[in-house]
Design an enzyme around this catalytic site. Structure first.
Site, PDB file in Angstrom:
ATOM      1  N   SER A 111       0.809  -1.208   0.000  1.00 53.99           N
ATOM      2  CA  SER A 111       0.000   0.000   0.000  1.00 53.99           C
ATOM      3  C   SER A 111       0.843   1.259   0.000  1.00 53.99           C
ATOM      4  CB  SER A 111      -0.897   0.021   1.237  1.00 53.99           C
ATOM      5  OG  SER A 111      -0.087   0.235   2.382  1.00 53.99           O
ATOM      6  N   LYS A 112       0.196   2.339  -0.329  1.00 50.88           N
ATOM      7  CA  LYS A 112       0.820   3.633  -0.442  1.00 50.88           C
ATOM      8  C   LYS A 112       1.458   4.104   0.864  1.00 50.88           C
ATOM      9  CE  LYS A 112      -0.712   6.996  -3.819  1.00 50.88           C
ATOM     10  NZ  LYS A 112      -1.804   7.730  -4.400  1.00 50.88           N
TER      11      LYS A 112
END
Length: 510
Positions: A281-282
């Site tokens: 994820s970011k």
RNA sequence: GGCGCUAUCGUCUAACGGUUCAGGACGCUGCCCUCUCAAGGCGGUAAUACGGGUUCGAUUCCCGUUAGCGCUACCA
């Protein structure tokens, strides 16, 4: 765990098109066709890149067709320019598609929002055969239903309330324009089997499968309907996608069945993780291919690295070109377990691929970077930039490090590294360097060996070791303690600049 | 909670029941080389989650436990 199903009235034993050990020999399809079907959310996720890459490799390896299909059926998530960006990024990676947006083949359009009519026609067929039905329930009712089911610790799923509506009731609601969706009518007590190249056979109990929404109240299809219809119509032979789709695959299987269509072959790829093993994820670093591109990673290393996340050639080879990957790739040797996206190893791949690149390519990258740097106004000859590249290449993993780590090739040092100064600059250094300047002054258009000879002469005359002089010159000329061989540096800088920098240093040490 | 998937060094992985006190790569690290920093060469560190089976023999097959992850939307 499936014992409760042992007395199921029906079992769906689906066509499993593999012959012997070869999954790829198919009875009903003679052409390998695969697709990468991203939703245009703004950027290409590295997990998406891996999925696209495996599809691409599989297609190329088997003389198949690689299709790009845009899954933009969620209007809420529409991002301006996302499709263009996606295509640009895919192209940058070298994953050219054979059919897709701007490259129409026989089975277009390849953007789902342009295929609405197709989905509605197919949904109509499903309704007529009783495999789907209109549902007029409000979001509030569904919400309440779900809450109650959760309270009772039951599986949350639609209760088929609207399936009980009479034809007349449905028609009148339709006429009134009441918002509605279309749902898949899942029959109970069935065993749904998904055969997957990577995972083998996976079984699901249809009692646990929700009456999935097929057409949303805005008239757009959901992923489930659209991907099945499109994969069939586009004659996709192998559905290669992320493992997050495995739990909804039985819904898709049921849909194929409802349409009386043959199943494609499924291959669900293992997921990519953050260093803490959560889904990539970011929050924990960069996930967009564009980010890595901007940071100066070579497409070759990114592609090579990502290819090895979940697949290996069965040999100890790790460095591959895209062509090499095509030759070695097979779906059977894809792993089942997820992989951590490890930047350190990516960096190592960049190091390796950087030295595989030819000088011309590195030169082009360096010039581009210089043009965007504070040296944008200066110009250097290709000849000298090539020399800098030659000197720096063994010392870097990124082209940008030529500018970052050796700015002294582009401008005289403005400061001197304190630690090196302390260690290498002694009281008699200035005097010794004056002697060196004398020796250097005698040279005309010196090559690197002549600098060496001159320095040697100076050292002899001063009755000191070469090393004494070398470290001082290095510091005077570069401002730092490390870098390419001294004589290489001096040759690149040239006699005049070298002498000028030594003089400046002597002056400033006073 | 339910369903599903997965489980070898810190990380990516090899070993398709037996040439394995488990191999390679990255990382970390020692030595050599050396004008520095790198690179390179030669070493080192470190793993089969746990418990039962099956078998003459299990990293490998089966079951269970545990753990991680995914899905559980009118998102994909």
């Amino acid at each position: 765990m499936l014992s409760s199903l042992s007395n199921c009235s029906t079992s769906i034993y689906l066509h499993f098109p593999h012959v012997g050990d070869n999954f790829y020999i198919m009875n009903h399809l003679n052409q390998i066709r695969v697709r990468f079907a991203p939703s245009p959310t703004g950027y290409l996720h590295v997990g998406g890149l891996r999925t696209a890459l495996y599809n691409y490799l599989f297609a190329r390896k088997n003389n198949g067709v690689f299709v790009l299909r845009i899954e933009d059926t969620d209007r809420a998530r529409y991002v301006e320019g996302a499709v263009e960006n996606l295509i640009d990024t895919l192209n940058w990676c070298g994953l050219e598609y054979d059919e897709g947006p701007n490259k129409e083949g026989e089975y277009g359009p390849y953007i789902q929002s342009e295929r609405l009519k197709i989905y509605h026609e197919h949904t109509e067929r499903l309704i007529q055969t009783g495999n789907a039905y209109n549902c007029f329930c409000t979001a509030e009712r569904i919400e309440k239903l779900r809450e109650e089911q959760q309270k009772r610790n039951e599986q949350t799923k639609y209760d088929k309330h609207c399936l009980k509506l009479s034809k007349e009731e449905i028609q009148s609601k339709l006429n009134e324009g009441i918002p509605h969706v279309v749902r898949l009518n899942v029959t109970i007590d069935q065993k749904v089997i998904v055969d997957d190249i990577i995972r083998g056979r996976v079984e699901f109990d249809s009692n646990l499968i929700d009456d999935q929404v097929l057409i949303k109240s805005d008239g757009f299809p959901t992923y489930h309907l659209a991907n099945v219809v499109d994969d069939h119509l586009m004659k996709i032979s192998h559905v290669i996608r992320g493992e997050e789709w495995l739990p909804s695959t039985p819904k898709h299987v049921l849909l194929y069945k409802a349409f009386s269509w043959d199943l494609p072959i499924f291959a669900h790829l293992p997921l990519l993780f953050n260093p803490d093993k959560s889904k990539l994820s970011k929050r924990q670093g960069d996930v967009a291919v564009e980010d890595y591109r901007a940071k100066g990673y070579l497409k070759e290393s990114l592609v090579n690295f990502v290819a090895l996340l979940g697949w290996n050639p069965g040999t100890e080879q790790e460095i591959f070109s895209l062509e090499g990957l095509v030759n070695s790739f097979s779906l059977e040797s894809v792993n089942k377990s997820g992989a951590v996206f490890n930047i350190e190893k990516l960096n190592a791949f960049n190091f390796e691929h950087l030295r595989l690149k030819n000088d011309k390519d590195v030169l082009a990258i360096l010039k581009e970077l210089l043009g965007k740097s504070k040296y944008a106004n200066h110009t250097w000859s290709d000849e000298s930039l090539l020399l800098i590249i030659e000197a720096m290449r063994p010392r870097i993993s990124f082209v940008k490090e030529i500018i970052e780590n050796s700015p002294y090739f582009f401008e005289a040092p403005s400061t001197y590294d304190e630690e090196v100064l302390k260690k290498r600059w002694k009281d008699d250094s200035s005097q010794q360097l004056e002697k060196l300047i004398d020796e250097f002054s005698k040279l005309t258009n010196p090559v690197k060996e002549q600098y060496e000879e001159a320095l040697h002469n100076a050292a002899n005359a001063l009755e000191i070791s070469n090393g004494k002089l070398i470290h001082g010159v290095r510091l005077a000329v570069s401002g730092v303690g490390g870098g390419p061989g001294l004589y290489d540096m001096l040759f690149i800088l040239g006699k005049d600049e070298t002498i000028r920098r030594i003089r400046t240093a002597i002056e400033r040490m006073k």
